[in-house]
Design a protein around this motif. Structure first.
Motif, short mmCIF file in Angstrom:
data_model
loop_
_atom_site.label_atom_id
_atom_site.label_comp_id
_atom_site.label_asym_id
_atom_site.label_seq_id
_atom_site.Cartn_x
_atom_site.Cartn_y
_atom_site.Cartn_z
N ALA A 108 7.92 -8.71 8.48
CA ALA A 108 8.01 -7.89 7.26
C ALA A 108 6.82 -8.17 6.35
O ALA A 108 6.26 -7.24 5.75
CB ALA A 108 9.32 -8.16 6.55
N MET A 109 6.43 -9.43 6.25
CA MET A 109 5.28 -9.79 5.43
C MET A 109 4.00 -9.19 6.00
O MET A 109 3.12 -8.75 5.25
CB MET A 109 5.16 -11.31 5.34
N GLU A 110 3.89 -9.15 7.32
CA GLU A 110 2.71 -8.57 7.97
C GLU A 110 2.63 -7.08 7.67
O GLU A 110 1.54 -6.54 7.40
CB GLU A 110 2.78 -8.81 9.48
N GLU A 111 3.76 -6.39 7.70
CA GLU A 111 3.77 -4.96 7.37
C GLU A 111 3.33 -4.75 5.92
O GLU A 111 2.57 -3.84 5.62
CB GLU A 111 5.15 -4.37 7.60
N ARG A 112 3.82 -5.60 5.03
CA ARG A 112 3.44 -5.51 3.62
C ARG A 112 1.95 -5.79 3.45
O ARG A 112 1.26 -5.14 2.68
CB ARG A 112 4.26 -6.49 2.79
N TYR A 113 1.45 -6.77 4.18
CA TYR A 113 0.03 -7.10 4.13
C TYR A 113 -0.81 -5.90 4.50
O TYR A 113 -1.79 -5.57 3.83
CB TYR A 113 -0.27 -8.28 5.06
N GLN A 114 -0.43 -5.23 5.59
CA GLN A 114 -1.19 -4.06 6.04
C GLN A 114 -1.20 -2.95 5.00
O GLN A 114 -2.22 -2.31 4.77
CB GLN A 114 -0.64 -3.56 7.38
N MET A 115 -0.08 -2.73 4.34
CA MET A 115 0.01 -1.69 3.33
C MET A 115 -0.87 -2.03 2.12
O MET A 115 -1.63 -1.19 1.62
CB MET A 115 1.45 -1.50 2.87
N ILE A 116 -0.81 -3.27 1.67
CA ILE A 116 -1.61 -3.69 0.51
C ILE A 116 -3.09 -3.69 0.87
O ILE A 116 -3.94 -3.32 0.05
CB ILE A 116 -1.13 -5.06 0.00
N PHE A 117 -3.40 -4.06 2.10
CA PHE A 117 -4.79 -4.05 2.55
C PHE A 117 -5.37 -2.63 2.50
O PHE A 117 -6.50 -2.42 2.08
CB PHE A 117 -4.91 -4.63 3.95
N LYS A 118 -4.58 -1.66 2.93
CA LYS A 118 -5.04 -0.26 2.89
C LYS A 118 -5.34 0.18 1.45
O LYS A 118 -6.31 0.88 1.21
CB LYS A 118 -4.01 0.66 3.52
N LEU A 119 -4.50 -0.25 0.52
CA LEU A 119 -4.76 0.05 -0.89
C LEU A 119 -6.03 -0.65 -1.37
O LEU A 119 -6.86 -0.07 -2.07
CB LEU A 119 -3.58 -0.39 -1.75
N TYR A 120 -6.18 -1.91 -0.99
CA TYR A 120 -7.33 -2.71 -1.41
C TYR A 120 -8.64 -2.08 -0.92
O TYR A 120 -9.64 -2.07 -1.64
CB TYR A 120 -7.17 -4.13 -0.89
N LYS A 121 -8.61 -1.54 0.29
CA LYS A 121 -9.80 -0.90 0.85
C LYS A 121 -10.29 0.25 -0.02
O LYS A 121 -11.47 0.55 -0.07
CB LYS A 121 -9.51 -0.36 2.25
N ARG A 122 -9.38 0.91 -0.71
CA ARG A 122 -9.76 2.05 -1.54
C ARG A 122 -10.49 1.64 -2.82
O ARG A 122 -11.15 2.45 -3.45
CB ARG A 122 -8.53 2.86 -1.91
N PHE A 123 -10.34 0.38 -3.21
CA PHE A 123 -10.92 -0.09 -4.46
C PHE A 123 -12.18 -0.92 -4.28
O PHE A 123 -12.86 -1.22 -5.25
CB PHE A 123 -9.90 -0.93 -5.25
N THR A 124 -12.47 -1.33 -3.06
CA THR A 124 -13.59 -2.25 -2.85
C THR A 124 -14.56 -1.72 -1.80
O THR A 124 -14.17 -0.97 -0.90
CB THR A 124 -13.09 -3.63 -2.39
N PRO A 125 -15.81 -2.15 -1.88
CA PRO A 125 -16.77 -1.79 -0.84
C PRO A 125 -16.46 -2.54 0.46
O PRO A 125 -15.78 -3.56 0.45
CB PRO A 125 -18.12 -2.22 -1.42
N GLN A 126 -16.95 -2.02 1.55
CA GLN A 126 -16.66 -2.59 2.87
C GLN A 126 -17.00 -4.07 2.95
O GLN A 126 -16.25 -4.85 3.54
CB GLN A 126 -17.44 -1.83 3.94
N LYS A 127 -18.08 -4.46 2.35
CA LYS A 127 -18.51 -5.87 2.38
C LYS A 127 -17.42 -6.80 1.85
O LYS A 127 -17.24 -7.90 2.35
CB LYS A 127 -19.78 -6.01 1.56
N GLU A 128 -16.70 -6.36 0.83
CA GLU A 128 -15.68 -7.20 0.22
C GLU A 128 -14.36 -7.20 0.98
O GLU A 128 -13.69 -8.22 1.07
CB GLU A 128 -15.44 -6.76 -1.23
N TYR A 129 -13.95 -6.06 1.52
CA TYR A 129 -12.64 -6.03 2.17
C TYR A 129 -12.66 -6.52 3.61
O TYR A 129 -11.62 -6.84 4.17
CB TYR A 129 -11.97 -4.66 2.06
N LEU A 130 -13.84 -6.65 4.21
CA LEU A 130 -13.90 -7.11 5.60
C LEU A 130 -13.35 -8.53 5.77
O LEU A 130 -12.84 -8.87 6.83
CB LEU A 130 -15.33 -7.03 6.13
N GLN A 131 -13.44 -9.35 4.73
CA GLN A 131 -12.93 -10.72 4.84
C GLN A 131 -11.41 -10.77 4.95
O GLN A 131 -10.85 -11.78 5.33
CB GLN A 131 -13.41 -11.56 3.67
N TYR A 132 -10.74 -9.67 4.61
CA TYR A 132 -9.28 -9.62 4.67
C TYR A 132 -8.76 -8.86 5.89
O TYR A 132 -7.56 -8.68 6.02
CB TYR A 132 -8.72 -8.99 3.39
#
Length: 81
Positions: free
Chosen positions: A41-65
């Motif tokens: 369940a936490m992994e599913e939540r992580y994936q959802m939050i990661f998708k949101l995070y990608k919309r706010f940051t450049p690729q260089k920043e979100y690749l570490q996650y």
């Protein structure tokens, strides 16, 4: 689909909140005391939050996650008869 208009400051705050949540989830996912079903369940939540995070940051920043699905088939619910 929903659209949201944010000021630059609001956008930065959203980025910060999402980043902190991702870091907290990563820490919890590495905890061996947490049950597999909960981790899934936490992994599913992580994936959802990661998708949101990608919309706010450049690729260089979100690749570490970027995270590989480690819990996909490993923690299936066990049936007891």
């Amino acid at each position: 689909m929903l659209g949201v208009m944010l000021t630059e400051r609001e956008s930065q705050e959203m980025e910060y909140l999402l980043k902190r949540e991702l870091e907290e989830l990563l820490l919890d996912l590495s905890d061996s005391r947490i049950d597999g079903i909960v981790k899934r369940a936490m992994e599913e939540r992580y994936q959802m939050i990661f998708k949101l995070y990608k919309r706010f940051t450049p690729q260089k920043e979100y690749l570490q996650y970027v995270r590989q699905r480690q819990y996909s088939g490993k923690y299936k619910e066990s049936k007891t008869d």
